[in-house]
Design an enzyme around this catalytic site. Sequence first.
Site, PDB file in Angstrom:
ATOM      1  N   LYS A   1       9.236  21.810 -20.140  1.00 33.63           N
ATOM      2  CA  LYS A   1       9.650  23.158 -19.156  1.00 33.63           C
ATOM      3  C   LYS A   1       8.708  24.187 -20.637  1.00 33.63           C
ATOM      4  O   LYS A   1       8.917  24.377 -21.664  1.00 33.63           O
ATOM      5  CB  LYS A   1      11.093  23.395 -19.644  1.00 33.63           C
ATOM      6  CG  LYS A   1      11.346  25.142 -19.149  1.00 33.63           C
ATOM      7  CD  LYS A   1      13.172  24.858 -19.516  1.00 33.63           C
ATOM      8  CE  LYS A   1      13.397  26.457 -19.058  1.00 33.63           C
ATOM      9  NZ  LYS A   1      14.718  26.440 -19.141  1.00 33.63           N
TER      10      LYS A   1
ATOM     11  N   LYS B   1       8.595  21.777 -15.408  1.00 35.23           N
ATOM     12  CA  LYS B   1       8.739  23.273 -15.222  1.00 35.23           C
ATOM     13  C   LYS B   1       8.299  23.923 -15.729  1.00 35.23           C
ATOM     14  O   LYS B   1       7.888  24.236 -16.637  1.00 35.23           O
ATOM     15  CB  LYS B   1      10.569  23.527 -15.284  1.00 35.23           C
ATOM     16  CG  LYS B   1      11.257  24.724 -14.790  1.00 35.23           C
ATOM     17  CD  LYS B   1      11.999  25.783 -15.189  1.00 35.23           C
ATOM     18  CE  LYS B   1      13.016  26.732 -14.995  1.00 35.23           C
ATOM     19  NZ  LYS B   1      14.372  27.493 -15.392  1.00 35.23           N
TER      20      LYS B   1
END
Length: 338
Positions: free
Chosen positions: A211, A264
């Site tokens: 992420k 992400k």
Amino acid sequence: MNLTHRPRRLRRDGIRGLVSETTLEPTDLIAPIFVDATTDERIAIESMPGHERVPIDDAVARVEEVLETGVEAVMLFGIPESKDSEGTRAWADDGVVQEATRRITDATDAYVITDACLCEYTDHGHCGPLEEELRGNESHEHDADCAHDPTLTVDNDATLEALERIAVSHAEAGADMIAPSGMMDGMVGAIRDGLDEAGYEDVPIMSYAAKYESAFYGPFRDAADGAPSFGNRRHYQMDPANAREAMREVRLDAEQGADVMMVKPALPYLDIISAVRREFDHPVAAYNVSGEYAMLHAAAEKGWLDLEDVALESLLSIKRAGADLILTYFAEDVAREL
């Protein structure tokens, strides 16, 4: 001229679909749902057209809307009725996600994934309780005029204890999968231990394994009321410049027992999705984040792009890069077209 190889032969109607290398189905998609304990009516999210915060009493109806499109999985994000420095409402038995999960799993066949993080629950908006960290210039450590500045940062190990409690509370409420998103070192191992000790060995973990500290999250912070009140998340989310580090992060989560690996954001990090797909046997998820959704809507509103076409093309590119699952705000719209 004798052209032996004519690739255009396979692009004609009738054969084009038969030789298509990448397919996208509604069952590949996960729809995010924002459940808000502070309201008794739906609230439109201005920066994310077509999406709303829904009250707990409307959570089942919202999920049923998703299921009608053929999408079978939802991800729940909660906005609690109150916040504090520790984020204690995140693991409360009567918390917003816990209550919504119970109602949804009792009333529907949806596969319920719950986001396990603290940023929506802390009054400072960071992903865990804070501690003071001293920083200074080591080359001047003996210089009395060179002070070490205290900086607030997330206490990693204290956050692990909180994440374990959150995950168990979600499983107790009926969650089918837990998705920790805070990028804390050791978070998967702590959650796996907590779930196993509580008797939830069969509840899988979808880790936000890579992420990035991305500028594409802006609209989400409006949707989930989780923007940090000071500073940023650079000290725990990944540097967008780094690719090899993503492999280390994913490998650590795999070793700790993660079942699904998420990257992400998605579109600016297709290379990372592809690398994770090549390197690991685990299912790979990608989060087509709020900024990716909002910018396509903005361009379509200007008449510059066809929204339906670019939404589908975007999700196809994410799937082609190697994602098995896609968490996207386009889930319902694209599923209807499919």
